[in-house]
Design an enzyme around this catalytic site. Structure first.
Site, short mmCIF file in Angstrom:
data_model
loop_
_atom_site.label_atom_id
_atom_site.label_comp_id
_atom_site.label_asym_id
_atom_site.label_seq_id
_atom_site.Cartn_x
_atom_site.Cartn_y
_atom_site.Cartn_z
N ASP A 6 75.50 83.14 146.02
CA ASP A 6 76.25 83.34 147.26
C ASP A 6 76.83 84.75 147.28
O ASP A 6 76.62 85.52 146.33
CB ASP A 6 77.38 82.29 147.37
N ASP A 28 80.48 86.62 147.62
CA ASP A 28 81.93 86.40 147.60
C ASP A 28 82.63 87.65 148.10
O ASP A 28 82.57 88.70 147.45
CB ASP A 28 82.39 86.10 146.16
N ASP A 84 81.31 83.40 151.15
CA ASP A 84 82.71 82.99 151.10
C ASP A 84 83.56 84.17 151.55
O ASP A 84 83.44 85.26 150.98
CB ASP A 84 83.11 82.61 149.67
P1 UTP Z 1 80.76 81.85 142.05
O1 UTP Z 1 80.64 80.38 141.95
O2 UTP Z 1 80.24 82.47 143.29
O3 UTP Z 1 80.06 82.46 140.76
O4 UTP Z 1 82.27 82.21 141.86
P2 UTP Z 1 79.32 83.83 140.52
O5 UTP Z 1 79.75 84.29 139.21
O6 UTP Z 1 79.51 84.76 141.69
O7 UTP Z 1 77.84 83.36 140.39
P3 UTP Z 1 76.66 83.37 141.46
O8 UTP Z 1 75.91 84.62 141.18
O9 UTP Z 1 77.26 83.36 142.83
O10 UTP Z 1 75.87 82.16 141.16
C1 UTP Z 1 82.73 83.52 141.65
C2 UTP Z 1 84.10 83.49 141.07
O11 UTP Z 1 85.02 83.03 142.02
C3 UTP Z 1 85.86 82.07 141.48
C4 UTP Z 1 85.19 81.53 140.26
O12 UTP Z 1 86.11 81.38 139.22
C5 UTP Z 1 84.17 82.55 139.88
O13 UTP Z 1 84.64 83.24 138.77
N1 UTP Z 1 86.05 80.99 142.44
C6 UTP Z 1 85.00 80.41 143.05
C7 UTP Z 1 87.31 80.55 142.70
O14 UTP Z 1 88.29 81.09 142.15
N2 UTP Z 1 87.51 79.52 143.57
C8 UTP Z 1 86.49 78.91 144.18
O15 UTP Z 1 86.71 77.98 144.97
C9 UTP Z 1 85.19 79.37 143.92
MN MN Z 2 79.11 84.17 143.73
#
Ligand code: UTP
Ligand code: MN
Length: 488
Positions: free
Chosen positions: A330, A332, A412
């Protein structure tokens, strides 16, 4: 008081330590007592005793030490302590064989004899792995280590992470965490593991993980992992949890009900949430990795849209991409404004506008529920930022979705006031395991509560503000770990 000489002297001090000035009656013997379980006062007492008998006892470890004596510590503990003192990073880091690691029995016998007795096997501490002798030093918490994206033990970590995932599917959080920890330790090793024995007393490696590692090293695969991967249960759970909006509990319920395929799920559309329906509709796209270029395109588009409503606001690409990953599941994005409070109300304007432009295939928003600086209820509390879970429609001229010219991508959008931004950025950069370990470290080692909003010191009952990630690491007494080294 025993701390003082330790602080004054540097590792491998070139000149002999100041006390005692005389080399002692036995020039071939330089003692050092490990304080760990012995305690400061007993150590001071034993030091005075030995010095009175003419032994040279150094207050801190240096290369001059020949006999390292400890009490009630295991050989592995002492070896690890020694590796830290010597600052070694890996095998071959130091050709010097180092001091003899001795039990207190050698010390007491020598004191009774009035001179150093010959070292016998029973005096020596047992060290189980060459890692300790060679000083493969891996700090106990992942947030104390540097974990780059690329590492040398891929086959091993993949096996362990499959078991971690499987344990998670069974609701065994503890077991899942144990495998995740073991994988994380291997990711931090400086080179490829050749034999299990090289691991020695590294932290976070339980019996089961060691067995899996042994199998992969010997046979190239672990039979247990192969079995898991082929099992109907694992495959179905994986298939279902890859649907946006489906967690382990839901997937498990469907499995118990006998559902096995996406087609079977589709037939019961009415029983799916709106989010799950969107997840199912875009299943293939959402399970096709998002490229860094795509993530940057989306980030720029959101930045431009944000400026229409709030010039000066900043959009930051967090998550795996900030850690240097080339692909992710995803995108972020964190949104903030240099003036606290100006960001309020921005998200709904932004999302409505993106929607009007045909960018949004799905969205649901969560309101800001952060109640401000009150002692947090716990580090496990979910983020309370204003946030939008979206599926974007991204123009895709190439790639698997080329035929139709667009691709669905999970995005997100998270809004953080500038005063909380460094905490949000740290929390949203990951990896998930790195975050978990930061919070565990804060709690157990510092009596502090860290989350994506704030850092609270429970001993002093106060919040510790920070203007950057670096300041948060400083508050925690941790060496700064840059994002690209947080791939724990
Ligand atoms: P992700 O699940 O997107 O992981 O969360 P990532 O490391 O980016 O992996 P990929 O590449 O998308 O698969 C990113 C960070 O955001 C935090 C998580 O702790 C993670 O470290 N997070 C995610 C939150 O704090 N709250 C959430 O609801 C979701
Ligand atoms: Mn991510």
């Amino acid at each position: 008081m025993a701390q003082v000489p330790l602080k004054k002297k540097k590792r491998r001090a070139p000149s002999p330590p100041a006390e005692p000035p005389a080399p002692g009656r036995f020039p071939a013997v330089v003692l050092c007592l490990v304080e760990k379980r012995m305690g400061a006062s007993r150590r001071a007492f034993l030091t005075a005793l030995a010095r009175a008998k003419g032994f040279r006892v150094d207050g801190a470890y240096s290369a001059a030490v020949t006999h390292l004596v400890s009490e009630r510590n295991s050989g592995d503990e002492v070896a690890r302590w020694l590796a830290q003192q010597r600052g070694e990073r890996g095998p071959g880091g130091d050709p010097d064989p180092g001091p003899a690691l001795l039990d207190l029995s050698w010390f007491t016998e020598s004191m009774s004899a009035g001179q150093p007795v010959a070292i016998e096997p029973r005096h020596r501490l047992r060290v189980t792995g060459p890692a300790a002798q060679h000083g493969w030093h891996v700090a106990p918490y992942a947030c104390q280590r540097r974990t780059p994206l690329a590492h040398s033990n891929q086959a091993l970590t993949e096996a362990l992470e499959t078991l971690a995932e499987e344990a998670g599917f069974s609701g065994s959080e503890g077991r899942s965490l144990a495998f995740t920890r073991a994988a994380s330790v291997l990711k931090a090793l400086p080179r490829r593991l050749g034999a299990l024995e090289e691991l020695g007393p590294l932290p976070g490696l339980g019996e089961h993980s060691r067995r899996v590692i042994q199998d992969v090293l010997e046979d190239g695969v672990s039979a247990e992992v192969q079995r898991v991967k082929l099992s109907e249960r694992y495959r179905t759970m994986k298939l279902f949890t890859k649907i946006f909006g489906v967690g382990v509990r839901t997937a498990d319920r469907w499995y118990q009900e006998g559902l096995r395929t996406l087609a079977e799920l589709q037939e019961r559309r009415t029983k799916l949430t709106r989010q799950q329906q969107a997840g199912l509709r875009h299943y293939d796209d959402l399970n096709t990795p998002v490229g860094r270029g795509e993530a940057e395109t989306i980030s720029r588009a959101v930045q431009e849209a944000v400026w229409r409503f709030l010039p000066g606001a900043a959009v930051t690409l967090a998550g795996g991409f900030r850690r240097g990953k080339l692909h992710g599941h995803d995108v972020d994005l964190l949104i903030t404004h240099p003036e606290d409070g100006r960001e309020a109300g921005l998200l709904s304007l932004l999302v409505s506008w993106l929607d009007s432009q045909g960018v949004i295939l799905y969205q649901h928003s969560q309101e800001n529920s952060y109640e401000g600086p009150e002692p947090p209820r716990g580090e496990g509390v979910l983020d309370q930022f204003e946030r939008c879970f979206c599926i974007f429609c991204l123009a895709a001229p190439g790639g698997p979705a080329a035929g139709r010219g667009w691709k669905a991508v999970r995005v997100d959008l998270v809004v953080a006031p500038i005063s909380q931004f460094p905490f949000a950025l740290l929390g949203w950069t990951g990896s998930r395991h790195f975050e978990r370990e930061l919070r565990r470290f804060a709690k157990h080692e510092r009596k502090m509560v860290l989350n994506s909003h704030a850092l609270y010191d429970t001993r002093r009952s106060l919040f510790l503000p920070a203007a950057s990630e670096e300041e948060i690491f400083q508050h925690l007494g941790l060496e700064y770990v840059p994002p690209t080294e947080r791939n724990a």
